[in-house]
Design a protein around this motif. Structure first.
Motif, PDB file in Angstrom:
ATOM      1  N   PRO A 112       0.825  -1.210   0.000  1.00 13.26           N
ATOM      2  CA  PRO A 112       0.000   0.000   0.000  1.00 13.26           C
ATOM      3  C   PRO A 112       0.860   1.262   0.000  1.00 13.26           C
ATOM      4  O   PRO A 112       1.931   1.291   0.620  1.00 13.26           O
ATOM      5  N   LEU A 113       0.389   2.295  -0.681  1.00 13.72           N
ATOM      6  CA  LEU A 113       1.114   3.557  -0.784  1.00 13.72           C
ATOM      7  C   LEU A 113       0.321   4.684  -0.125  1.00 13.72           C
ATOM      8  O   LEU A 113      -0.856   4.885  -0.434  1.00 13.72           O
ATOM      9  N   VAL A 114       0.972   5.400   0.777  1.00 14.93           N
ATOM     10  CA  VAL A 114       0.410   6.608   1.384  1.00 14.93           C
ATOM     11  C   VAL A 114       1.240   7.790   0.909  1.00 14.93           C
ATOM     12  O   VAL A 114       2.475   7.743   0.943  1.00 14.93           O
ATOM     13  N   ILE A 115       0.580   8.836   0.453  1.00 14.88           N
ATOM     14  CA  ILE A 115       1.290  10.060   0.059  1.00 14.88           C
ATOM     15  C   ILE A 115       1.027  11.139   1.094  1.00 14.88           C
ATOM     16  O   ILE A 115      -0.109  11.398   1.476  1.00 14.88           O
ATOM     17  N   ARG A 116       2.127  11.746   1.539  1.00 14.29           N
ATOM     18  CA  ARG A 116       2.022  12.838   2.516  1.00 14.29           C
ATOM     19  C   ARG A 116       2.197  14.160   1.789  1.00 14.29           C
ATOM     20  O   ARG A 116       3.098  14.324   0.968  1.00 14.29           O
ATOM     21  N   PHE A 117       1.335  15.117   2.097  1.00 14.52           N
ATOM     22  CA  PHE A 117       1.375  16.413   1.427  1.00 14.52           C
ATOM     23  C   PHE A 117       2.440  17.320   2.045  1.00 14.52           C
ATOM     24  O   PHE A 117       2.145  18.179   2.885  1.00 14.52           O
ATOM     25  N   HIS A 118       3.670  17.128   1.616  1.00 15.55           N
ATOM     26  CA  HIS A 118       4.736  18.045   2.030  1.00 15.55           C
ATOM     27  C   HIS A 118       4.633  19.363   1.259  1.00 15.55           C
ATOM     28  O   HIS A 118       5.241  20.351   1.640  1.00 15.55           O
ATOM     29  N   GLY A 119       3.872  19.351   0.172  1.00 17.91           N
ATOM     30  CA  GLY A 119       3.710  20.538  -0.664  1.00 17.91           C
ATOM     31  C   GLY A 119       4.082  20.216  -2.097  1.00 17.91           C
ATOM     32  O   GLY A 119       5.263  20.129  -2.438  1.00 17.91           O
ATOM     33  N   SER A 120       3.093  20.031  -2.944  1.00 16.75           N
ATOM     34  CA  SER A 120       3.349  19.741  -4.354  1.00 16.75           C
ATOM     35  C   SER A 120       3.712  21.027  -5.091  1.00 16.75           C
ATOM     36  O   SER A 120       3.505  22.142  -4.599  1.00 16.75           O
ATOM     37  N   ASP A 121       4.244  20.867  -6.298  1.00 10.90           N
ATOM     38  CA  ASP A 121       4.522  22.031  -7.136  1.00 10.90           C
ATOM     39  C   ASP A 121       3.221  22.769  -7.435  1.00 10.90           C
ATOM     40  O   ASP A 121       3.173  24.003  -7.426  1.00 10.90           O
ATOM     41  N   ALA A 122       2.149  22.008  -7.652  1.00 12.92           N
ATOM     42  CA  ALA A 122       0.836  22.620  -7.916  1.00 12.92           C
ATOM     43  C   ALA A 122       0.380  23.465  -6.727  1.00 12.92           C
ATOM     44  O   ALA A 122      -0.170  24.560  -6.896  1.00 12.92           O
ATOM     45  N   TYR A 123       0.598  22.958  -5.530  1.00 17.05           N
ATOM     46  CA  TYR A 123       0.200  23.647  -4.297  1.00 17.05           C
ATOM     47  C   TYR A 123       0.933  24.990  -4.176  1.00 17.05           C
ATOM     48  O   TYR A 123       0.309  26.038  -3.942  1.00 17.05           O
ATOM     49  N   PHE A 124       2.258  24.957  -4.352  1.00 13.40           N
ATOM     50  CA  PHE A 124       3.031  26.190  -4.194  1.00 13.40           C
ATOM     51  C   PHE A 124       2.780  27.171  -5.335  1.00 13.40           C
ATOM     52  O   PHE A 124       2.733  28.384  -5.112  1.00 13.40           O
ATOM     53  N   CYS A 125       2.604  26.661  -6.542  1.00  8.10           N
ATOM     54  CA  CYS A 125       2.278  27.557  -7.663  1.00  8.10           C
ATOM     55  C   CYS A 125       0.950  28.275  -7.406  1.00  8.10           C
ATOM     56  O   CYS A 125       0.815  29.466  -7.698  1.00  8.10           O
ATOM     57  N   HIS A 126      -0.004  27.554  -6.843  1.00  7.09           N
ATOM     58  CA  HIS A 126      -1.306  28.156  -6.531  1.00  7.09           C
ATOM     59  C   HIS A 126      -1.147  29.268  -5.492  1.00  7.09           C
ATOM     60  O   HIS A 126      -1.697  30.366  -5.665  1.00  7.09           O
ATOM     61  N   LEU A 127      -0.408  29.001  -4.425  1.00  2.00           N
ATOM     62  CA  LEU A 127      -0.249  29.998  -3.366  1.00  2.00           C
ATOM     63  C   LEU A 127       0.531  31.219  -3.842  1.00  2.00           C
ATOM     64  O   LEU A 127       0.308  32.331  -3.374  1.00  2.00           O
ATOM     65  N   GLU A 128       1.468  30.983  -4.774  1.00  4.43           N
ATOM     66  CA  GLU A 128       2.308  32.090  -5.264  1.00  4.43           C
ATOM     67  C   GLU A 128       1.763  32.729  -6.537  1.00  4.43           C
ATOM     68  O   GLU A 128       2.400  33.626  -7.102  1.00  4.43           O
TER      69      GLU A 128
END
Length: 380
Positions: A112-128
């Motif tokens: 099983p794979l769990v992904i932790r949201f350390h901050g995707s490129d999409a996330y930071f591009c949205h905030l910036e």
């Protein structure tokens, strides 16, 4: 239970790079081992193939490989095959990976794979408010699709990532990043250097560093003996294509104040810790984070913090009680909170005491590790 972490970084002398993702993984990994969980770390894009042992943790360095065509595909498959061998041979129960760059895209793992949201490129591009490359979004979207479930460090990061990638029918659990309280202790919080402001973090636009010259100028006008110390790596500036953000930032400080501003660059953590102890106020005017570990670390050391008030930050502290939350662009308000603290030692001590209590309640790695264990068990 045997948990594996796939990561591009980790704090070890043999590893090429270590920053926030690596530090948070190590904090959790050490705590998990102390609770009887077996942990393996797989660090990709390294110089050599190597297997190490540290703190009861097995660390695999996976070398970077280049291919004539489609390296982005074949290197992911190489990592996948390496991981799957270890999953089989070492009986790994679950793999955790970061969202950044969608490293798990195209991978078919045997656990099983769990992904932790350390901050995707999409996330930071949205905030910036930056345009993201379509290829980067595609990789991250594919990587998300491979996950069984997700962990977010804050509700804000979880909800925004869910919206950006249209995640449906998969569990997203908020579990804060934790710190070892004994590492971030301050036995004499009432002793500090009056007027010393401390910024810790990469010197980069998204951290709000370009707000500091005007904020500091306003602070000095009300508290002339104020000094500002900045600690952290310099970086490329995406807006100007400059190799050094610090060179641009330094020119923006008023000439009459430059003697009051010191940039130390990246220094050993032991020295960082001493500067936190000496600081009167710690300031973090960032525009883009998923949590903000340096804020938590400063609070644990009973420091009065003036932090950004954007999204995630509202989950770190209570405004006016365990710190202050102000929008980075509101220079008058930001400087006013700093100045108020510089002029009131009793307020600094009270805020610091409350900050430590909040960290003990919500960010103690012992509590956080158990929350992660419970979550992992549900995925099995």
């Amino acid at each position: 239970m045997h948990i594996a972490f796939l990561t591009p970084e980790y704090p070890h002398e043999k590893v090429r790079h270590a920053a926030g993702i690596g530090t948070s993984i190590k904090n959790l990994a050490v705590a998990l081992v102390q609770k009887g969980v077996k942990v393996s770390i797989f660090v990709y894009s390294q110089k050599e193939m190597l297997v190490l042992e540290q703190d009861g943790i097995t660390i695999h360095l996976i070398p970077h490989k280049k291919y004539k065509f489609f390296s982005w595909f074949f290197y992911r498959k190489y990592i996948q095959n390496y991981l799957n061998r270890s999953i089989y041979l070492d009986k790994i129960d679950l793999v955790e990976a970061p969202d950044w760059t969608g490293i798990t895209a195209f991978m078919n793992l045997k656990a099983p794979l769990v992904i932790r949201f350390h901050g995707s490129d999409a996330y930071f591009c949205h905030l910036e408010n930056r345009k993201q490359k379509l290829k980067n979004y595609w990789f991250e979207k594919l990587g998300m699709q491979k996950a069984n479930a997700f962990i977010a460090p804050t509700n804000f990061a979880g909800k925004l990532t869910e919206e950006l990638f249209h995640l449906k029918n998969k569990e997203i659990r908020t579990i804060h990043n934790g710190i070892q309280l004994d590492v971030f202790s301050n036995q004499e919080p009432s002793i500090f250097e009056k007027g010393l402001l401390l910024y810790i973090g990469t010197i980069i636009r998204k951290k709000g560093v370009f707000e500091l010259p005007d904020i500091f100028k306003r602070v000095v006008s009300a508290f002339p003996e104020a000094k500002l110390v900045l600690i952290g790596s310099d970086s490329f500036d995406i807006q100007t294509n400059s190799k050094s953000t610090w060179e641009i930032l330094e020119r923006q400080f008023d000439e009459t104040l430059k003697e009051n501003v010191t940039y130390l660059g990246k220094i050993p953590y032991e020295e960082v810790s001493e500067y936190i102890k000496k600081a009167n106020v710690c300031i973090f005017p960032t525009y883009a984070e998923t949590l903000g570990m340096v804020t938590i670390e400063s609070m644990a050391m009973q420091k009065a913090v003036v932090n950004s008030n954007i999204g995630w930050a509202n989950e770190l502290l209570v405004d006016g009680e365990s710190g202050f939350l102000v929008h980075p662009a509101s220079h008058d308000a930001y400087a006013s909170k700093i100045t108020m603290l510089l002029k009131d030692k009793k307020l600094v001590e009270t805020i610091g005491e409350n900050a430590k209590k909040r960290v003990e309640m919500y960010f103690d790695i012992e509590k956080v590790a158990q929350q992660n264990i419970d979550f992992y068990k549900r995925q099995l």
